[in-house]
Scaffold this motif. Structure first.
Motif, PDB file in Angstrom:
ATOM      1  N   LEU A  14       0.858  -1.186   0.000  1.00 32.12           N
ATOM      2  CA  LEU A  14       0.000   0.000   0.000  1.00 32.12           C
ATOM      3  C   LEU A  14       0.891   1.233   0.000  1.00 32.12           C
ATOM      4  CD1 LEU A  14      -3.089   0.962   0.426  1.00 32.12           C
ATOM      5  CD2 LEU A  14      -2.254   1.567   2.712  1.00 32.12           C
ATOM      6  N   SER A  15       0.640   2.163  -0.917  1.00 33.68           N
ATOM      7  CA  SER A  15       1.492   3.357  -1.013  1.00 33.68           C
ATOM      8  C   SER A  15       0.662   4.626  -1.066  1.00 33.68           C
ATOM      9  CB  SER A  15       2.398   3.273  -2.248  1.00 33.68           C
ATOM     10  OG  SER A  15       1.632   3.223  -3.434  1.00 33.68           O
ATOM     11  N   LEU A  16       1.258   5.689  -0.536  1.00 32.24           N
ATOM     12  CA  LEU A  16       0.655   7.017  -0.531  1.00 32.24           C
ATOM     13  C   LEU A  16       1.686   8.008  -1.059  1.00 32.24           C
ATOM     14  CD1 LEU A  16      -1.602   9.055   0.357  1.00 32.24           C
ATOM     15  CD2 LEU A  16      -0.389   9.195   2.556  1.00 32.24           C
ATOM     16  N   PRO A  17       1.518   8.556  -2.267  1.00 25.23           N
ATOM     17  CA  PRO A  17       2.462   9.558  -2.769  1.00 25.23           C
ATOM     18  C   PRO A  17       2.419  10.820  -1.906  1.00 25.23           C
ATOM     19  CG  PRO A  17       1.101   8.660  -4.549  1.00 25.23           C
ATOM     20  CD  PRO A  17       0.476   8.220  -3.262  1.00 25.23           C
ATOM     21  N   LEU A  18       3.592  11.325  -1.558  1.00 26.36           N
ATOM     22  CA  LEU A  18       3.700  12.574  -0.809  1.00 26.36           C
ATOM     23  C   LEU A  18       4.261  13.694  -1.680  1.00 26.36           C
ATOM     24  CD1 LEU A  18       5.155  11.181   2.551  1.00 26.36           C
ATOM     25  CD2 LEU A  18       2.773  11.747   2.028  1.00 26.36           C
ATOM     26  N   ARG A  19       5.027  13.320  -2.693  1.00 28.70           N
ATOM     27  CA  ARG A  19       5.543  14.288  -3.664  1.00 28.70           C
ATOM     28  C   ARG A  19       5.727  13.561  -4.978  1.00 28.70           C
ATOM     29  NH1 ARG A  19      10.740  17.118  -1.794  1.00 28.70           N
ATOM     30  NH2 ARG A  19      11.821  15.279  -2.582  1.00 28.70           N
ATOM     31  N   GLY A  20       5.250  14.181  -6.050  1.00 26.55           N
ATOM     32  CA  GLY A  20       5.297  13.518  -7.346  1.00 26.55           C
ATOM     33  C   GLY A  20       4.043  12.688  -7.584  1.00 26.55           C
ATOM     34  N   THR A  21       4.025  11.983  -8.688  1.00 27.85           N
ATOM     35  CA  THR A  21       2.881  11.157  -9.073  1.00 27.85           C
ATOM     36  C   THR A  21       3.342   9.755  -9.446  1.00 27.85           C
ATOM     37  OG1 THR A  21       3.036  11.898 -11.378  1.00 27.85           O
ATOM     38  CG2 THR A  21       1.566  13.143  -9.914  1.00 27.85           C
ATOM     39  N   LYS A  22       2.386   8.870  -9.543  1.00 24.15           N
ATOM     40  CA  LYS A  22       2.688   7.478  -9.830  1.00 24.15           C
ATOM     41  C   LYS A  22       1.686   6.938 -10.847  1.00 24.15           C
ATOM     42  CE  LYS A  22       3.610   4.989  -6.278  1.00 24.15           C
ATOM     43  NZ  LYS A  22       3.491   4.221  -5.016  1.00 24.15           N
ATOM     44  N   ARG A  23       2.182   6.180 -11.803  1.00 26.36           N
ATOM     45  CA  ARG A  23       1.322   5.479 -12.754  1.00 26.36           C
ATOM     46  C   ARG A  23       1.593   3.989 -12.607  1.00 26.36           C
ATOM     47  NH1 ARG A  23       1.430   3.292 -17.969  1.00 26.36           N
ATOM     48  NH2 ARG A  23       3.692   3.627 -18.059  1.00 26.36           N
ATOM     49  N   VAL A  24       0.525   3.205 -12.481  1.00 21.94           N
ATOM     50  CA  VAL A  24       0.661   1.773 -12.227  1.00 21.94           C
ATOM     51  C   VAL A  24      -0.180   0.989 -13.232  1.00 21.94           C
ATOM     52  CG1 VAL A  24       0.361  -0.099 -10.558  1.00 21.94           C
ATOM     53  CG2 VAL A  24       1.017   2.189  -9.762  1.00 21.94           C
ATOM     54  N   VAL A  25       0.415  -0.089 -13.743  1.00 19.84           N
ATOM     55  CA  VAL A  25      -0.309  -1.047 -14.580  1.00 19.84           C
ATOM     56  C   VAL A  25      -0.233  -2.392 -13.875  1.00 19.84           C
ATOM     57  CG1 VAL A  25      -0.477  -2.178 -16.814  1.00 19.84           C
ATOM     58  CG2 VAL A  25       0.317   0.210 -16.677  1.00 19.84           C
ATOM     59  N   GLN A  26      -1.382  -2.917 -13.461  1.00 22.80           N
ATOM     60  CA  GLN A  26      -1.483  -4.244 -12.851  1.00 22.80           C
ATOM     61  C   GLN A  26      -2.908  -4.750 -13.008  1.00 22.80           C
ATOM     62  OE1 GLN A  26      -1.167  -5.030  -8.446  1.00 22.80           O
ATOM     63  NE2 GLN A  26       0.516  -6.393  -9.053  1.00 22.80           N
ATOM     64  N   SER A  27      -3.032  -6.069 -13.166  1.00 20.39           N
ATOM     65  CA  SER A  27      -4.346  -6.706 -13.308  1.00 20.39           C
ATOM     66  C   SER A  27      -5.153  -6.094 -14.451  1.00 20.39           C
ATOM     67  CB  SER A  27      -5.133  -6.606 -11.990  1.00 20.39           C
ATOM     68  OG  SER A  27      -4.486  -7.341 -10.982  1.00 20.39           O
ATOM     69  N   ASP A  28      -4.488  -5.855 -15.583  1.00 17.29           N
ATOM     70  CA  ASP A  28      -5.145  -5.298 -16.776  1.00 17.29           C
ATOM     71  C   ASP A  28      -5.803  -3.962 -16.492  1.00 17.29           C
ATOM     72  OD1 ASP A  28      -4.453  -7.540 -18.324  1.00 17.29           O
ATOM     73  OD2 ASP A  28      -6.187  -8.644 -17.547  1.00 17.29           O
ATOM     74  N   ARG A  29      -5.271  -3.235 -15.525  1.00 19.18           N
ATOM     75  CA  ARG A  29      -5.824  -1.927 -15.177  1.00 19.18           C
ATOM     76  C   ARG A  29      -4.677  -0.935 -15.065  1.00 19.18           C
ATOM     77  NH1 ARG A  29      -8.326  -3.006 -10.354  1.00 19.18           N
ATOM     78  NH2 ARG A  29     -10.207  -3.605 -11.450  1.00 19.18           N
ATOM     79  N   GLU A  30      -4.853   0.237 -15.666  1.00 19.49           N
ATOM     80  CA  GLU A  30      -3.871   1.313 -15.557  1.00 19.49           C
ATOM     81  C   GLU A  30      -4.485   2.452 -14.761  1.00 19.49           C
ATOM     82  OE1 GLU A  30      -1.340   4.440 -18.366  1.00 19.49           O
ATOM     83  OE2 GLU A  30      -2.089   2.549 -19.206  1.00 19.49           O
ATOM     84  N   ALA A  31      -3.746   2.954 -13.780  1.00 21.27           N
ATOM     85  CA  ALA A  31      -4.272   4.013 -12.923  1.00 21.27           C
ATOM     86  C   ALA A  31      -3.158   4.973 -12.545  1.00 21.27           C
ATOM     87  CB  ALA A  31      -4.909   3.432 -11.659  1.00 21.27           C
ATOM     88  N   GLY A  32      -3.509   6.244 -12.411  1.00 25.96           N
ATOM     89  CA  GLY A  32      -2.570   7.262 -11.966  1.00 25.96           C
ATOM     90  C   GLY A  32      -2.903   7.687 -10.541  1.00 25.96           C
ATOM     91  N   TYR A  33      -1.869   7.983  -9.757  1.00 24.20           N
ATOM     92  CA  TYR A  33      -2.054   8.337  -8.343  1.00 24.20           C
ATOM     93  C   TYR A  33      -1.280   9.608  -8.027  1.00 24.20           C
ATOM     94  CZ  TYR A  33      -3.577   3.466  -8.019  1.00 24.20           C
ATOM     95  OH  TYR A  33      -4.222   2.278  -8.208  1.00 24.20           O
ATOM     96  N   GLY A  34      -1.896  10.460  -7.242  1.00 28.25           N
ATOM     97  CA  GLY A  34      -1.244  11.658  -6.753  1.00 28.25           C
ATOM     98  C   GLY A  34      -1.482  11.795  -5.264  1.00 28.25           C
ATOM     99  N   ALA A  35      -1.296  13.008  -4.752  1.00 27.08           N
ATOM    100  CA  ALA A  35      -1.539  13.242  -3.333  1.00 27.08           C
ATOM    101  C   ALA A  35      -2.988  12.908  -2.986  1.00 27.08           C
ATOM    102  CB  ALA A  35      -1.242  14.703  -2.995  1.00 27.08           C
ATOM    103  N   HIS A  36      -3.197  12.392  -1.799  1.00 28.75           N
ATOM    104  CA  HIS A  36      -4.518  12.033  -1.284  1.00 28.75           C
ATOM    105  C   HIS A  36      -5.127  10.828  -1.999  1.00 28.75           C
ATOM    106  CE1 HIS A  36      -4.244  15.772   0.874  1.00 28.75           C
ATOM    107  NE2 HIS A  36      -4.202  16.461  -0.245  1.00 28.75           N
ATOM    108  N   GLU A  37      -4.272   9.983  -2.610  1.00 29.75           N
ATOM    109  CA  GLU A  37      -4.757   8.757  -3.238  1.00 29.75           C
ATOM    110  C   GLU A  37      -3.868   7.590  -2.825  1.00 29.75           C
ATOM    111  OE1 GLU A  37      -6.852  10.262  -7.340  1.00 29.75           O
ATOM    112  OE2 GLU A  37      -4.671  10.092  -7.313  1.00 29.75           O
TER     113      GLU A  37
END
Length: 339
Positions: free
Chosen positions: A85-108
């Motif tokens: 489980l991760s919580l970005p504090l600075r910067g953003t994250k893009r993840v591809v897993q389980s045939d799903r692509e999602a972007g994450y930023g602060a508060h996600e």
């Protein structure tokens, strides 16, 4: 202090070997992954701090932009069956897993399963050189709901702005802020809190709160109530009755929930108010704010009641406490300005 480990690439190897030392560290402390830096700088710098909370590992990380890939081959090499489980504090994250692509930023919050292949890309803003984040690692078998919810939960945006998600995000950052005040024996208890909050968040996401163990539901409810109180300490109408009504429970059940806290609900409210007032009395910027105004701001309608309660906890009246705290602050400024 809580037990844990600390890795700093700048201290682990010469400049030319820092990236390799970072990769080897992650293989040993996390799971085997392929690291693909956006810019393999000669002066590569990264940090990774871990606190042991029983079955849970709380981590904090900072590194340059990069991609991280966990392939089927690497999973076959080592599969500890962890949830990440991760919580970005600075910067953003893009993840591809389980045939799903999602972007994450602060508060996600992002939940990944290390037993499934994934690609994770961490990026910075224009003026940022590193990304920073925190989160937890825990065995998948301690969260049956995650195994049951599987595909519906993995790589799905989980809000950290409200409800159990906000409580969990605040817990992750607060433990780091207060880590020096904890003892190693506190670790398993804090790990249980993390598991309960994550369980409540996942149950809410799946709309399956009735499937949680009764003790998990009870502990998560206590945490929600405490957070509710913390946000309303300034309200003089904040009482056990109003707290119970806001959570649709009886006053007697509210008191039973607090039995394990070894303090009554009213006493818990009063103690938190005194802590906030104590902080303001020690703030040199508020030295000209009347004491009765500080007391009233934190829910004490009568100055005499505030003085008695303050003296009972801190052993002196609030006026003396403020005088001593401001003298210390003034002395510190004087010493700092001395040639």
């Amino acid at each position: 202090m809580l037990s844990g480990t600390e890795f700093r690439s700048a201290e682990a190897a010469p400049a030319t070997g820092r990236f390799d030392s970072w990769r080897e560290h992650l293989h040993g402390s996390y799971v085997p992954v392929d690291l693909l830096p956006d810019d393999h700088m000669a002066d590569f710098r990264a940090t990774h701090l871990v606190l042991n909370l029983g079955a849970v590992r709380l981590w904090r990380i900072e590194h340059p932009p990069m991609r991280m890939r966990r392939s089927p081959q690497l999973i076959r090499r080592s599969d500890p069956e962890l949830l990440h489980l991760s919580l970005p504090l600075r910067g953003t994250k893009r993840v591809v897993q389980s045939d799903r692509e999602a972007g994450y930023g602060a508060h996600e919050l992002a939940l990944l399963d290390t037993s499934r292949p994934y690609l994770m890309e961490a990026s910075t803003g224009e003026r940022q050189r590193t990304v920073r984040g925190t989160g937890i690692l825990l065995p998948r078998n301690v969260l049956p709901l995650a195994a049951k919810g599987g595909d519906a939960l993995v790589n799905r945006r989980l809000s950290a702005r409200e409800g159990a998600g906000a409580l969990l995000a605040r817990f992750l950052t607060q433990v780091w802020a207060d880590r020096a005040s904890y003892r190693p024996a506190d670790g398993p208890r804090l790990g249980t809190i993390a598991i309960d909050l994550l369980s409540a968040l996942l149950a809410h996401t799946l709309d399956a709160e009735n499937t949680l163990a009764p003790e998990t539901r009870r502990r998560s409810l206590v945490l929600r109530i405490q957070e509710f109180i913390q946000q309303r300490l300034f309200d003089p109408e904040l009482t056990p009755r109003s707290v119970a009504a806001a959570h649709h429970i009886s006053v007697s059940y509210l008191h039973r929930l607090f039995e394990d806290e070894e303090i009554t609900v009213a006493a818990w409210i009063r103690r938190r108010r005194l802590e906030r007032a104590c902080r303001d009395l020690a703030d040199p910027a508020l030295r000209h704010t009347p004491i009765h105004a500080i007391a009233m701001h934190w829910g004490f309608a009568r100055a005499d009641d505030f003085t008695r309660a303050f003296r009972a906890v801190y052993g002196m009246p609030p006026r003396d406490y403020r005088y001593g705290a401001c003298r210390v602050a003034d002395q510190g400024l004087s010493d700092g300005a001395a040639p």
